[in-house]
Design a protein around this motif. Sequence first.
Motif, PDB file in Angstrom:
ATOM      1  N   GLY A   1       0.889  -1.261  -0.044  1.00 43.04           N
ATOM      2  CA  GLY A   1       0.061   0.377  -0.076  1.00 43.04           C
ATOM      3  C   GLY A   1       0.905   0.820  -0.099  1.00 43.04           C
ATOM      4  N   GLN A   2       1.544   0.981   0.948  1.00 45.98           N
ATOM      5  CA  GLN A   2       2.901   1.993   1.373  1.00 45.98           C
ATOM      6  C   GLN A   2       3.358   2.372  -1.210  1.00 45.98           C
ATOM      7  OE1 GLN A   2       5.221   2.157   4.562  1.00 45.98           O
ATOM      8  NE2 GLN A   2       3.683   2.021   5.713  1.00 45.98           N
ATOM      9  N   ALA A   3       4.002   1.738  -1.182  1.00 44.49           N
ATOM     10  CA  ALA A   3       4.743   1.402  -2.303  1.00 44.49           C
ATOM     11  C   ALA A   3       3.863   1.818  -3.367  1.00 44.49           C
ATOM     12  CB  ALA A   3       5.134  -0.101  -2.629  1.00 44.49           C
ATOM     13  N   GLN A   4       2.433   1.152  -3.216  1.00 45.82           N
ATOM     14  CA  GLN A   4       1.505   1.850  -4.529  1.00 45.82           C
ATOM     15  C   GLN A   4       1.411   3.576  -4.245  1.00 45.82           C
ATOM     16  OE1 GLN A   4      -1.639  -1.065  -3.698  1.00 45.82           O
ATOM     17  NE2 GLN A   4      -0.410  -2.362  -5.925  1.00 45.82           N
ATOM     18  N   GLU A   5       1.459   4.077  -2.966  1.00 48.30           N
ATOM     19  CA  GLU A   5       0.618   4.967  -2.627  1.00 48.30           C
ATOM     20  C   GLU A   5       1.814   6.910  -3.261  1.00 48.30           C
ATOM     21  OE1 GLU A   5       0.355   6.389   1.469  1.00 48.30           O
ATOM     22  OE2 GLU A   5      -1.677   4.571   1.368  1.00 48.30           O
ATOM     23  N   GLN A   6       3.268   5.918  -2.750  1.00 45.25           N
ATOM     24  CA  GLN A   6       4.193   6.606  -3.826  1.00 45.25           C
ATOM     25  C   GLN A   6       4.756   6.043  -5.397  1.00 45.25           C
ATOM     26  OE1 GLN A   6       5.902   8.617  -1.953  1.00 45.25           O
ATOM     27  NE2 GLN A   6       4.717   8.357  -0.722  1.00 45.25           N
ATOM     28  N   HIS A   7       3.968   5.546  -5.989  1.00 46.96           N
ATOM     29  CA  HIS A   7       3.912   4.801  -7.218  1.00 46.96           C
ATOM     30  C   HIS A   7       4.882   4.455  -7.750  1.00 46.96           C
ATOM     31  CE1 HIS A   7      -0.053   6.964  -8.006  1.00 46.96           C
ATOM     32  NE2 HIS A   7      -0.131   7.943  -7.884  1.00 46.96           N
ATOM     33  N   VAL A   8       5.604   3.506  -6.675  1.00 43.60           N
ATOM     34  CA  VAL A   8       6.665   2.827  -6.698  1.00 43.60           C
ATOM     35  C   VAL A   8       6.853   1.510  -7.020  1.00 43.60           C
ATOM     36  CG1 VAL A   8       8.424   4.317  -6.361  1.00 43.60           C
ATOM     37  CG2 VAL A   8       7.771   2.887  -4.870  1.00 43.60           C
ATOM     38  N   CYS A   9       7.496   0.548  -7.412  1.00 45.77           N
ATOM     39  CA  CYS A   9       7.900  -0.836  -7.672  1.00 45.77           C
ATOM     40  C   CYS A   9       9.322  -0.926  -6.567  1.00 45.77           C
ATOM     41  CB  CYS A   9       7.810  -1.357  -8.694  1.00 45.77           C
ATOM     42  SG  CYS A   9       6.119  -1.009 -10.650  1.00 45.77           S
ATOM     43  N   PHE A  10       8.884  -2.813  -6.758  1.00 50.38           N
ATOM     44  CA  PHE A  10      10.670  -3.177  -5.858  1.00 50.38           C
ATOM     45  C   PHE A  10      10.983  -4.224  -6.533  1.00 50.38           C
ATOM     46  CE2 PHE A  10       6.580  -4.302  -3.361  1.00 50.38           C
ATOM     47  CZ  PHE A  10       6.602  -6.305  -4.291  1.00 50.38           C
ATOM     48  N   ARG A  11      12.448  -4.469  -6.540  1.00 50.00           N
ATOM     49  CA  ARG A  11      13.188  -5.758  -7.191  1.00 50.00           C
ATOM     50  C   ARG A  11      13.283  -6.802  -5.861  1.00 50.00           C
ATOM     51  NH1 ARG A  11      16.954  -5.362 -10.390  1.00 50.00           N
ATOM     52  NH2 ARG A  11      16.415  -7.710 -10.428  1.00 50.00           N
ATOM     53  N   THR A  12      13.888  -6.104  -4.443  1.00 48.39           N
ATOM     54  CA  THR A  12      13.959  -6.915  -3.679  1.00 48.39           C
ATOM     55  C   THR A  12      13.267  -7.176  -1.856  1.00 48.39           C
ATOM     56  OG1 THR A  12      16.338  -6.360  -3.886  1.00 48.39           O
ATOM     57  CG2 THR A  12      16.060  -7.424  -2.182  1.00 48.39           C
ATOM     58  N   VAL A  13      13.063  -7.717  -1.634  1.00 44.42           N
ATOM     59  CA  VAL A  13      12.216  -7.968  -0.540  1.00 44.42           C
ATOM     60  C   VAL A  13      13.311  -9.126   0.601  1.00 44.42           C
ATOM     61  CG1 VAL A  13      10.247  -9.913   0.622  1.00 44.42           C
ATOM     62  CG2 VAL A  13      10.253  -8.855  -2.422  1.00 44.42           C
ATOM     63  N   THR A  14      12.758  -7.822   1.316  1.00 43.89           N
ATOM     64  CA  THR A  14      13.526  -8.167   3.101  1.00 43.89           C
ATOM     65  C   THR A  14      13.455  -8.830   4.271  1.00 43.89           C
ATOM     66  OG1 THR A  14      15.369  -7.329   2.274  1.00 43.89           O
ATOM     67  CG2 THR A  14      15.745  -7.717   4.298  1.00 43.89           C
ATOM     68  N   ILE A  15      13.489  -9.581   4.755  1.00 40.56           N
ATOM     69  CA  ILE A  15      12.484  -9.799   5.772  1.00 40.56           C
ATOM     70  C   ILE A  15      13.808  -9.919   7.303  1.00 40.56           C
ATOM     71  CG2 ILE A  15      10.485 -11.491   5.168  1.00 40.56           C
ATOM     72  CD1 ILE A  15      13.184 -14.128   6.647  1.00 40.56           C
ATOM     73  N   VAL A  16      13.112  -9.273   8.229  1.00 39.49           N
ATOM     74  CA  VAL A  16      14.563  -9.636   9.412  1.00 39.49           C
ATOM     75  C   VAL A  16      12.729 -10.577  10.527  1.00 39.49           C
ATOM     76  CG1 VAL A  16      14.514  -7.775  10.920  1.00 39.49           C
ATOM     77  CG2 VAL A  16      14.354  -7.533   8.936  1.00 39.49           C
ATOM     78  N   VAL A  17      14.153 -10.867  11.008  1.00 34.54           N
ATOM     79  CA  VAL A  17      13.330 -12.366  12.331  1.00 34.54           C
ATOM     80  C   VAL A  17      13.970 -12.106  13.586  1.00 34.54           C
ATOM     81  CG1 VAL A  17      13.107 -14.685  12.466  1.00 34.54           C
ATOM     82  CG2 VAL A  17      12.614 -14.707  10.339  1.00 34.54           C
ATOM     83  N   ARG A  18      13.635 -11.846  14.463  1.00 35.61           N
ATOM     84  CA  ARG A  18      14.016 -11.613  15.637  1.00 35.61           C
ATOM     85  C   ARG A  18      13.253 -12.272  16.722  1.00 35.61           C
ATOM     86  NH1 ARG A  18      14.391  -5.959  16.819  1.00 35.61           N
ATOM     87  NH2 ARG A  18      15.821  -6.023  16.229  1.00 35.61           N
TER      88      ARG A  18
END
Length: 109
Positions: A9-26
């Motif tokens: 939703g944030q990416a679409q609001e800014q009209h951007v696409c992404f290529r890299t997905v990062t997860i953080v696990v603690r």
Amino acid sequence: AQLSEEVVGQAQEQHVCFRTVTIVVRFADFETHTTSFTLKCATNDVKTLFSTAMQLLVRYFKDSRKIRLVGVRVTKLGKERQEMLARWNFYISSYSQIDVRNLSCEQKS
């Protein structure tokens, strides 16, 4: 799924696409791990983000320790229009004949 929807939703609001997905696990003991995956094509699709994040998370679910935090972020951002033009250039240079009705660039599992 909710976290993926918020990020997309944030990416679409800014009209951007992404290529890299990062997860953080603690984990409960505060040991923290990050894992990333770069998609072949940029997207801002929630299903793609969710499935990629889940694939990255699977190995941490096998750990017997309790998970304290899970985070998802996206990088390698680009404007939607620029990404579409890049896809067109790829398709035009890669194929002698193209059917513009069926152009897509989705990550296959």
